[in-house]
Design a protein around this motif. Structure first.
Motif, PDB file in Angstrom:
ATOM      1  N   HIS A  33      19.291   8.488 -38.844  1.00  0.00           N
ATOM      2  CA  HIS A  33      20.228   9.432 -38.617  1.00  0.00           C
ATOM      3  C   HIS A  33      20.789   9.167 -36.935  1.00  0.00           C
ATOM      4  N   GLU A  34      21.801   8.477 -36.740  1.00  0.00           N
ATOM      5  CA  GLU A  34      22.153   8.074 -35.597  1.00  0.00           C
ATOM      6  C   GLU A  34      23.356   8.979 -34.700  1.00  0.00           C
ATOM      7  N   ILE A  35      23.580  10.012 -35.450  1.00  0.00           N
ATOM      8  CA  ILE A  35      24.747  10.669 -34.834  1.00  0.00           C
ATOM      9  C   ILE A  35      24.264  11.103 -33.390  1.00  0.00           C
ATOM     10  N   SER A  36      23.329  11.830 -33.214  1.00  0.00           N
ATOM     11  CA  SER A  36      22.887  12.153 -31.737  1.00  0.00           C
ATOM     12  C   SER A  36      22.871  10.936 -30.976  1.00  0.00           C
ATOM     13  N   LEU A  37      22.470   9.813 -31.231  1.00  0.00           N
ATOM     14  CA  LEU A  37      22.479   8.772 -30.468  1.00  0.00           C
ATOM     15  C   LEU A  37      23.740   8.169 -30.026  1.00  0.00           C
ATOM     16  N   LEU A  38      24.861   8.190 -30.989  1.00  0.00           N
ATOM     17  CA  LEU A  38      26.073   7.947 -30.738  1.00  0.00           C
ATOM     18  C   LEU A  38      26.751   8.800 -29.490  1.00  0.00           C
ATOM     19  N   PHE A  39      26.375  10.172 -29.805  1.00  0.00           N
ATOM     20  CA  PHE A  39      26.862  11.072 -28.715  1.00  0.00           C
ATOM     21  C   PHE A  39      26.401  10.935 -27.540  1.00  0.00           C
ATOM     22  N   TYR A  40      24.990  10.495 -27.387  1.00  0.00           N
ATOM     23  CA  TYR A  40      24.308  10.175 -26.051  1.00  0.00           C
ATOM     24  C   TYR A  40      25.234   9.006 -25.267  1.00  0.00           C
ATOM     25  N   SER A  41      25.534   8.028 -26.351  1.00  0.00           N
ATOM     26  CA  SER A  41      26.196   6.751 -25.976  1.00  0.00           C
ATOM     27  C   SER A  41      27.419   7.183 -25.514  1.00  0.00           C
ATOM     28  N   TYR A  42      28.012   8.044 -25.995  1.00  0.00           N
ATOM     29  CA  TYR A  42      29.428   8.490 -25.816  1.00  0.00           C
ATOM     30  C   TYR A  42      29.411   8.975 -24.225  1.00  0.00           C
ATOM     31  N   LEU A  43      28.469  10.030 -23.867  1.00  0.00           N
ATOM     32  CA  LEU A  43      28.185  10.381 -22.444  1.00  0.00           C
ATOM     33  C   LEU A  43      28.156   9.553 -21.442  1.00  0.00           C
ATOM     34  N   ALA A  44      27.401   8.548 -21.913  1.00  0.00           N
ATOM     35  CA  ALA A  44      26.912   7.702 -20.929  1.00  0.00           C
ATOM     36  C   ALA A  44      28.272   6.656 -20.569  1.00  0.00           C
ATOM     37  N   ARG A  45      29.154   6.128 -21.751  1.00  0.00           N
ATOM     38  CA  ARG A  45      30.188   5.170 -21.597  1.00  0.00           C
ATOM     39  C   ARG A  45      31.401   6.320 -20.857  1.00  0.00           C
ATOM     40  N   LYS A  46      31.328   7.397 -21.154  1.00  0.00           N
ATOM     41  CA  LYS A  46      32.427   8.387 -20.427  1.00  0.00           C
ATOM     42  C   LYS A  46      31.880   8.439 -18.845  1.00  0.00           C
ATOM     43  N   SER A  47      30.561   8.457 -18.434  1.00  0.00           N
ATOM     44  CA  SER A  47      30.245   8.410 -17.155  1.00  0.00           C
ATOM     45  C   SER A  47      30.232   7.053 -16.479  1.00  0.00           C
ATOM     46  N   GLY A  48      30.688   6.099 -17.043  1.00  0.00           N
ATOM     47  CA  GLY A  48      31.080   4.847 -16.259  1.00  0.00           C
ATOM     48  C   GLY A  48      29.684   3.500 -16.650  1.00  0.00           C
ATOM     49  N   TYR A  49      29.021   4.028 -17.545  1.00  0.00           N
ATOM     50  CA  TYR A  49      27.781   3.165 -17.735  1.00  0.00           C
ATOM     51  C   TYR A  49      28.501   2.106 -18.734  1.00  0.00           C
ATOM     52  N   ASN A  50      27.710   0.914 -18.505  1.00  0.00           N
ATOM     53  CA  ASN A  50      27.722  -0.314 -19.899  1.00  0.00           C
ATOM     54  C   ASN A  50      26.874  -0.051 -20.794  1.00  0.00           C
ATOM     55  N   ILE A  51      27.223  -0.047 -21.959  1.00  0.00           N
ATOM     56  CA  ILE A  51      26.420   0.259 -23.326  1.00  0.00           C
ATOM     57  C   ILE A  51      25.928  -0.769 -24.002  1.00  0.00           C
ATOM     58  N   PHE A  52      24.803  -0.860 -24.233  1.00  0.00           N
ATOM     59  CA  PHE A  52      24.321  -2.006 -25.273  1.00  0.00           C
ATOM     60  C   PHE A  52      23.626  -1.249 -26.653  1.00  0.00           C
ATOM     61  N   TYR A  53      24.542  -1.038 -27.558  1.00  0.00           N
ATOM     62  CA  TYR A  53      24.137  -0.139 -28.731  1.00  0.00           C
ATOM     63  C   TYR A  53      23.719  -0.953 -29.945  1.00  0.00           C
ATOM     64  N   LEU A  54      22.721  -0.787 -30.151  1.00  0.00           N
ATOM     65  CA  LEU A  54      21.880  -1.305 -31.516  1.00  0.00           C
ATOM     66  C   LEU A  54      21.829  -0.658 -32.606  1.00  0.00           C
ATOM     67  N   GLY A  55      21.949   0.851 -32.397  1.00  0.00           N
ATOM     68  CA  GLY A  55      22.051   1.574 -33.476  1.00  0.00           C
ATOM     69  C   GLY A  55      20.912   1.856 -34.375  1.00  0.00           C
ATOM     70  N   GLN A  56      20.788   2.026 -35.863  1.00  0.00           N
ATOM     71  CA  GLN A  56      19.531   2.455 -36.471  1.00  0.00           C
ATOM     72  C   GLN A  56      18.517   1.672 -36.869  1.00  0.00           C
ATOM     73  N   SER A  57      17.480   2.106 -37.025  1.00  0.00           N
ATOM     74  CA  SER A  57      16.207   1.279 -37.558  1.00  0.00           C
ATOM     75  C   SER A  57      15.972  -0.076 -36.959  1.00  0.00           C
ATOM     76  N   VAL A  58      15.633  -0.230 -35.725  1.00  0.00           N
ATOM     77  CA  VAL A  58      15.649  -1.478 -35.084  1.00  0.00           C
ATOM     78  C   VAL A  58      14.209  -2.003 -35.275  1.00  0.00           C
ATOM     79  N   PRO A  59      13.733  -3.085 -35.434  1.00  0.00           N
ATOM     80  CA  PRO A  59      12.430  -3.240 -35.508  1.00  0.00           C
ATOM     81  C   PRO A  59      11.911  -3.686 -34.125  1.00  0.00           C
TER      82      PRO A  59
END
Length: 292
Positions: A189-215
């Protein structure tokens, strides 16, 4: 004979009305007519749930249950429509979304979602309404146990909206630090993760997004070739406290120099001991303060 499938506990979670109150209303006003199992356990169907959701919306807006109980379904529905055509609170929107989910009214759901996004800021809409919607039916974004079909549709719709907003922001070229976003293995369930990555991107951070179920092995491999400054992850699915703490220790060994942000239902519930470079995130306001 109607098809029954909801327990009274399901109705409490989905409507926000306590089981004790539901029993009283059922006995005193005959609002619902559940089937009963051989062991006398109440089971309710979709029509019972829809009726209760509408009644919940009305009583939360000041209507007396003694009065509402005398109305037929058409009168209840008409009053709800009139009520929701005026200014609506966060809680009212959540109740309306719940009703549309039960009905599998995808057109109505998308229309209401667009209304919410035009009425409130993107951040307020997600944190105060959409996140709370999924909390209503259990833990953060875990609705599949009751609404598998609705959950898939709704999650897909929210995911599309989030990705579209992230795309509008473009890639950051401001030279700010990089945040790695991921979910542990079996976390879907990655919706909250996407939302927080949106906030980080909006604040000017570089995003490295791997998404769900990462070993975890993938994290170790990535850490060897990709330099990141922060790590952000969430724990939503049920996990024993000792397993959660063991995972956090492994995560610290993998990222000893980075600040690691963690959030999610399991973090709030288990309150694990945290390594020195870890920080819990209570909500989006707190995370925005960390971002600066």
């Amino acid at each position: 004979m109607k098809t029954a499938g909801y327990s009274i506990k399901d109705l409490e979670v989905l409507s926000g009305i306590k089981m004790h109150t539901i029993r009283i209303w059922e006995k005193r006003y005959e609002l619902l007519s559940p089937n009963r199992t051989d062991t006398n356990i109440r089971l309710y169907d979709d029509e019972d749930l829809k009726r209760l959701l509408n009644i919940s919306l009305l009583t939360k807006n000041g209507y007396k249950i003694s009065k509402v109980s005398q109305w037929n379904d058409a009168e209840i529905k008409d009053t709800v429509i009139k009520l929701t055509s005026s200014k609506t609170s966060y809680a009212d929107y959540i109740d309306r979304f719940m009703f549309l989910m039960v009905e599998l009214n995808t057109v109505g759901f998308e229309k209401l979602l667009n209304e919410v996004l035009s009425e409130f800021s993107f951040e307020d809409a997600h944190f105060n309404i959409l996140f709370k919607l999924f909390e209503r039916v259990g833990t953060y974004w875990q609705v599949g146990s009751i609404f598998p079909a609705q959950e898939h549709y709704v999650t897909h719709l929210f995911r599309q909206k989030l990705i579209a907003e992230i795309d509008k922001l473009g890639s950051s070229e401001a030279g700010k630090r990089t945040i790695l976003f991921y979910l542990p293995e079996n976390e879907l369930h990655e919706i909250s993760l996407l939302f927080y990555s949106y906030l980080a991107r909006k604040s000017g951070y570089n995003i490295f997004y791997l998404g769900q179920s990462v070993p975890f092995e993938d994290l170790e491999k990535i850490n060897a070739v990709k330099e990141v400054d922060y790590v952000f992850t969430a724990f939503i699915n049920s996990i024993p406290p000792d397993e959660l703490e063991d995972y956090l220790i492994r995560l610290r060994e993998c990222f000893p120099k980075q600040k690691v942000f963690i959030t999610g239902h399991q973090v709030r519930q288990n309150n694990p001991a945290l390594p020195r470079n870890f920080k819990t995130v209570k909500d989006h306001h707190e995370f925005k303060k960390y971002l600066g």
